[in-house]
Enzyme design. Structure first.
Site, PDB file in Angstrom:
ATOM      1  N   GLN A  32       0.925  -1.233   0.111  1.00  0.00           N
ATOM      2  CA  GLN A  32       0.043  -0.132   0.123  1.00  0.00           C
ATOM      3  C   GLN A  32       0.823   1.374   0.038  1.00  0.00           C
ATOM      4  OE1 GLN A  32      -2.167  -1.104   3.462  1.00  0.00           O
ATOM      5  NE2 GLN A  32      -0.343  -1.607   4.459  1.00  0.00           N
ATOM      6  N   ASP A  87      -0.032   0.194  13.745  1.00  0.00           N
ATOM      7  CA  ASP A  87       0.187   1.356  14.423  1.00  0.00           C
ATOM      8  C   ASP A  87       0.482   0.979  15.917  1.00  0.00           C
ATOM      9  OD1 ASP A  87      -3.010   1.606  13.634  1.00  0.00           O
ATOM     10  OD2 ASP A  87      -2.387   1.877  15.714  1.00  0.00           O
ATOM     11  N   GLY A 139      -2.663 -12.272   8.045  1.00  0.00           N
ATOM     12  CA  GLY A 139      -3.696 -12.865   9.183  1.00  0.00           C
ATOM     13  C   GLY A 139      -4.382 -13.934   8.668  1.00  0.00           C
ATOM     14  N   ASP A 156      -8.066  -5.331  13.403  1.00  0.00           N
ATOM     15  CA  ASP A 156      -7.930  -4.040  13.148  1.00  0.00           C
ATOM     16  C   ASP A 156      -7.418  -3.943  11.576  1.00  0.00           C
ATOM     17  OD1 ASP A 156      -5.925  -1.290  14.533  1.00  0.00           O
ATOM     18  OD2 ASP A 156      -7.770  -1.218  13.222  1.00  0.00           O
TER      19      ASP A 156
END
Ligand code: SAM
Length: 282
Positions: A32, A87, A139, A156
């Protein structure tokens, strides 16, 4: 419009513009486009593929509300799986609980590296906690191929695009359910409660075959499209609405929370009728 502005396209016909003063970092990762900005109202902001992911100014709302309703629904969570969350803000909230281990699977090492460098107030040392196990990987593959059991899984992720697409699938939630202990709980970010009713309905539909209890709740995340953001919990055990206010107060007494409260837990699940009707599986 004086100064520089970034545009976050919330949906096809609505955008949010943020005034920024500096771009602190920018790189194209294998997954990304990653940018970190300085802004007068929200402080430092992480932006992935043009979408605001987290800001110093309001991250506590999103991370408290993704972490604690699910962790409090489980009577004694000791092992937590976090998917995404590069993050580190969700990890920081989860580690407020008396856990033995928090395992985090983030696909993009650049998000962790640049967040530790420019947004360290958000993770606040959580990456260095001895209970943290950080794995750089996908994941979906980790959940599908692994065997270790978890009490609570927290997802998340970015929106269901690119590498995150599989994180919203029926197969993924079924694989999560197989990795959870009998009272197991999964909590996920399920999109804007204003612009993404179809996404919320899809998440609920895909969770239902694997989780006897599926509940959606909301919180006001100021920097996100539409501000009212949704989260969805799947529970193999306890009903999120059945967690006594006294128990929540006792278990979170020393957490120093700024948004999540014992009564707020129940209020968040009490959705307005129009929204309940809009997200019911179709
Ligand atoms: N709160 C933000 C939101 O609601 O849009 C998400 C923040 S967090 C930074 C999202 C993270 O999910 C990103 O760092 C991204 O790299 C990660 N991610 C996306 N797909 C993934 C996958 N398949 N496995 C693990 N992490 C993934």
């Amino acid at each position: 419009m004086k100064g520089a502005w970034i545009v976050d396209q919330g949906c096809v016909d609505v955008t949010t513009c943020f005034q920024v003063t500096r771009r602190l970092h920018e790189e194209q990762t294998p997954y990304q486009h990653l940018e970190i900005y300085e802004s007068p109202r929200f402080g430092r902001m992480l932006v992935l593929d043009g979408a605001v992911q987290t800001t110093e100014g309001d991250e506590f709302i999103y991370h408290e509300m993704l972490a604690h309703p699910g962790l409090l629904t489980h009577p004694v969570p000791r092992r937590v799986l976090i998917i995404g969350g590069g993050d580190g803000g969700l990890l920081e909230e989860a580690l407020k609980h008396p856990l033995d281990r928090a395992t985090m699977i983030e696909i993009d090492s650049a998000v962790v590296r640049s967040s530790r460098q420019y947004l360290d107030v958000i993770s606040a040392g959580a990456f260095d906690d001895p209970r943290t196990e950080l794995i750089i990987g996908d994941g979906v593959a980790y959940v599908t191929e692994g065997r270790d059991p978890f009490d609570v899984a927290l997802v998340d992720s970015t929106d269901p695009v690119g590498p995150a697409t599989g994180l919203f699938s029926e197969e993924f939630y079924a694989a999560i359910a197989r990795r959870l202990t009998p009272q197991g709980v999964v909590a996920v970010q399920s999109g804007s409660a204003v612009y993404q009713h179809d996404l919320i309905a899809m998440v609920r539909r895909n969770m239902a075959p694997s989780f006897p209890t599926v509940r959606t709740y909301v919180a006001t995340v100021l920097a996100y499209p539409g501000v009212v953001w949704s989260f969805t919990v799947g529970s193999l055990g306890r009903e999120p609405g059945a967690v006594p206010v006294e128990e929540i107060a006792r278990r979170t007494e020393h957490f120093g929370l700024r948004y999540y409260t014992p009564r707020g837990h129940h209020a968040a699940f009490d959705l307005p009728p129009y929204l309940r009707a809009a997200i019911e599986p179709r």
